[in-house]
Structures are given as C-alpha cells and as structure tokens.
Design a protein around this motif. Sequence first.
Motif, PDB file in Angstrom:
ATOM      1  N   ILE A   1       1.430  13.666  -8.068  1.00  0.00           N
ATOM      2  CA  ILE A   1       0.661  14.905  -7.804  1.00  0.00           C
ATOM      3  C   ILE A   1       1.593  16.086  -7.604  1.00  0.00           C
ATOM      4  CG2 ILE A   1      -0.915  16.002  -6.170  1.00  0.00           C
ATOM      5  CD1 ILE A   1      -2.245  13.974  -7.998  1.00  0.00           C
ATOM      6  N   THR A   2       2.713  15.868  -6.919  1.00  0.00           N
ATOM      7  CA  THR A   2       3.668  16.962  -6.720  1.00  0.00           C
ATOM      8  C   THR A   2       4.252  17.430  -8.047  1.00  0.00           C
ATOM      9  OG1 THR A   2       4.229  16.037  -4.543  1.00  0.00           O
ATOM     10  CG2 THR A   2       5.762  17.627  -5.485  1.00  0.00           C
ATOM     11  N   ALA A   3       4.616  16.486  -8.919  1.00  0.00           N
ATOM     12  CA  ALA A   3       5.167  16.854 -10.222  1.00  0.00           C
ATOM     13  C   ALA A   3       4.118  17.581 -11.073  1.00  0.00           C
ATOM     14  CB  ALA A   3       5.675  15.611 -10.944  1.00  0.00           C
ATOM     15  N   PHE A   4       2.864  17.112 -11.025  1.00  0.00           N
ATOM     16  CA  PHE A   4       1.807  17.785 -11.796  1.00  0.00           C
ATOM     17  C   PHE A   4       1.579  19.212 -11.304  1.00  0.00           C
ATOM     18  CE2 PHE A   4      -2.702  18.927 -12.093  1.00  0.00           C
ATOM     19  CZ  PHE A   4      -2.866  18.919 -13.471  1.00  0.00           C
ATOM     20  N   THR A   5       1.565  19.417  -9.981  1.00  0.00           N
ATOM     21  CA  THR A   5       1.364  20.759  -9.433  1.00  0.00           C
ATOM     22  C   THR A   5       2.513  21.691  -9.818  1.00  0.00           C
ATOM     23  OG1 THR A   5       0.189  19.762  -7.566  1.00  0.00           O
ATOM     24  CG2 THR A   5       0.907  22.036  -7.310  1.00  0.00           C
TER      25      THR A   5
ATOM     26  N   LEU B   1       0.817  -1.216   0.000  1.00  0.00           N
ATOM     27  CA  LEU B   1       0.000   0.000   0.000  1.00  0.00           C
ATOM     28  C   LEU B   1       0.848   1.261   0.000  1.00  0.00           C
ATOM     29  CD1 LEU B   1      -2.738   1.415   0.223  1.00  0.00           C
ATOM     30  CD2 LEU B   1      -2.577   1.162   2.710  1.00  0.00           C
ATOM     31  N   LEU B   2       1.868   1.317   0.845  1.00  0.00           N
ATOM     32  CA  LEU B   2       2.646   2.547   0.987  1.00  0.00           C
ATOM     33  C   LEU B   2       3.433   2.880  -0.273  1.00  0.00           C
ATOM     34  CD1 LEU B   2       3.955   2.300   4.656  1.00  0.00           C
ATOM     35  CD2 LEU B   2       2.021   3.581   3.757  1.00  0.00           C
ATOM     36  N   VAL B   3       3.864   1.899  -1.010  1.00  0.00           N
ATOM     37  CA  VAL B   3       4.581   2.179  -2.257  1.00  0.00           C
ATOM     38  C   VAL B   3       3.657   2.855  -3.264  1.00  0.00           C
ATOM     39  CG1 VAL B   3       5.664   1.067  -4.254  1.00  0.00           C
ATOM     40  CG2 VAL B   3       6.306   0.385  -1.954  1.00  0.00           C
ATOM     41  N   VAL B   4       2.428   2.366  -3.368  1.00  0.00           N
ATOM     42  CA  VAL B   4       1.469   2.977  -4.299  1.00  0.00           C
ATOM     43  C   VAL B   4       1.141   4.406  -3.873  1.00  0.00           C
ATOM     44  CG1 VAL B   4      -0.840   2.771  -5.265  1.00  0.00           C
ATOM     45  CG2 VAL B   4       0.523   0.718  -4.886  1.00  0.00           C
TER      46      VAL B   4
ATOM     47  N   SER C   1       1.776  10.328  -4.569  1.00  0.00           N
ATOM     48  CA  SER C   1       2.149  11.656  -4.055  1.00  0.00           C
ATOM     49  C   SER C   1       3.228  12.300  -4.924  1.00  0.00           C
ATOM     50  CB  SER C   1       2.632  11.531  -2.611  1.00  0.00           C
ATOM     51  OG  SER C   1       3.800  10.738  -2.541  1.00  0.00           O
ATOM     52  N   LEU C   2       4.179  11.509  -5.429  1.00  0.00           N
ATOM     53  CA  LEU C   2       5.187  12.060  -6.345  1.00  0.00           C
ATOM     54  C   LEU C   2       4.551  12.563  -7.633  1.00  0.00           C
ATOM     55  CD1 LEU C   2       8.167   9.526  -6.012  1.00  0.00           C
ATOM     56  CD2 LEU C   2       7.956  11.796  -4.994  1.00  0.00           C
TER      57      LEU C   2
END
Length: 265
Positions: A144-148, A133-136, A141-142
């Motif tokens: 979404i950060t790159a998209f923002t 779960l944590l890997v997904v 999160s990476l």
Amino acid sequence: MVEIPEHLRKRAEEARAKAEAAKAAAAGGPAAAGSGDGASEAQQQAASKIPPHLLERSKAARAQAAGGAPEAEAPAAAAGGGGVAVAAPPTAPEMPATGPGGHTQRLLTVVKSGSIQDVKSKPQDKVHVWPHLLVVEFVASLFITAFTLIFSIFVNAPLLELANYNQTPNPSKAPWYFLGLQELLTMFHPMVAGVTIPGIGLLALMLAPYIDRNPSKKPEDRKFAISLMTIHLMFWAVLVIIGSFFRGPGFNFVFPWEAGLFFEL
C-alpha cells in the motif's frame, strides 16, 4: 538394560515354581500324581489367571504322558494266561505349542500405550500470530505504501487557494468522509445526527462478533455478519453520495445533470 516390574517378576517366579511342582508330581508316578492331583489343580486354577481351555489342554497332556505305559500293558492283561500278548503301538508324544523361533511363552497381559507413555501429538487448527499473520500484514502495508507513492507521482492533486474569511463558499461542504454526518444534520437534531445514530452503528459493529460466533469463512454460513456490514456500508455510502453530488448552494437538494456539480476533491 530393561528393568522388569516387580509384579511381573513375582508372577513369573510363581509360574516357574508351579511348573517344577508339576514335573516332580509327574516323575513320582501315577499314584503320587493322582493323590494330590485334584486338590493341587483346583488350587492352581483358583490362584492363577490362566484361561480354562489352556488348563484343560495341560491336564490332558500330563495325563497322557503319565498313563502311556499302563495303557500299553492293558491288552496283554485282558488276553489272559493262554492268549498271545500283543503290544500296543507306541503313540507319538504330543508336541507342545511353540511360538516364533520355537520359544514356548505365555502372554501375561496387554498394556495400552496410553498408560505407560504420554501421547502429545494432538491435531491443532490454530497458528501463531508471529510469523503467520504479522508477515502478511507487513507485506500488505509495504504494498500500500508503494502504491500510494507511485500514485502521488503520476497524479496531480493541488491544494486549493488560501481561504478568504470575508467570503464563505456556498455550498460549504465537509470532506467526503464527513459528508454522511453533514447529510444527517439536514434531517435530524444535532444530538440525534451526531451522537445517537453513529453511536448505535458503532455499538452494533462492536457486538457483531459476539452475536455471530460462527467460525466458518463461507459467505453462505455468515448471513448475519454479511447482512449487517452490507446495511452499514450502503447506508453510509448513500448519505455520502447524496451530500457530494445532490447538494447545491445553501446545501439544497439539486440534480447534478441540471444545476451542475458542486463537489471538489
């Protein structure tokens, strides 16, 4: 080296002693065998756990081996003194039943695997939180950060001018994510609009997993959860849309295609 259990060893010794006693009785002659045959066989049948059909087969083979010679002399005695003695044809000895490789053996018992070994290979329908779960979540999160970051480079989002405390903007609207609460304040008392209604909504969302305990992930099997979330989103989305596009000066209700759009991002 395999260690033989004590009870199996004792049972094998008893069977070997009984077989030797049977051989000695057969070698002593038919009379010696007949005298104690009934009592010994009855005791053996009562003491052992051999099936009855196997005991009957053993008894028939022993009787045939012990009484073969007298049966051969019986026709000569029946013919009398003047008759011609005819020897009976020899009968072939019955071959004992043999197992694989010619070994004669007896099955003692059948032991189930569960009584001598612990079977731990049980199916499981659960996975660990780490790493499944944590890997997904980390990869999401990476992304979404790159998209923002990329969105902020290509889209200009300037700040408004400095606030003038001598001139209050009309209408004065809260940020879009609070416009639902501001819209409720135009309809109900502040206690009802700011505490009661949002509290009931949050409480319903918290109790939803305990009310709908269906583990299925199919939408047709989760009608209660999907209906509750749909009502919540539609209720809040309608309030935000009304507060954003249908409220004008004085926070009065207006039509945006007639009075204009009083909304700033």
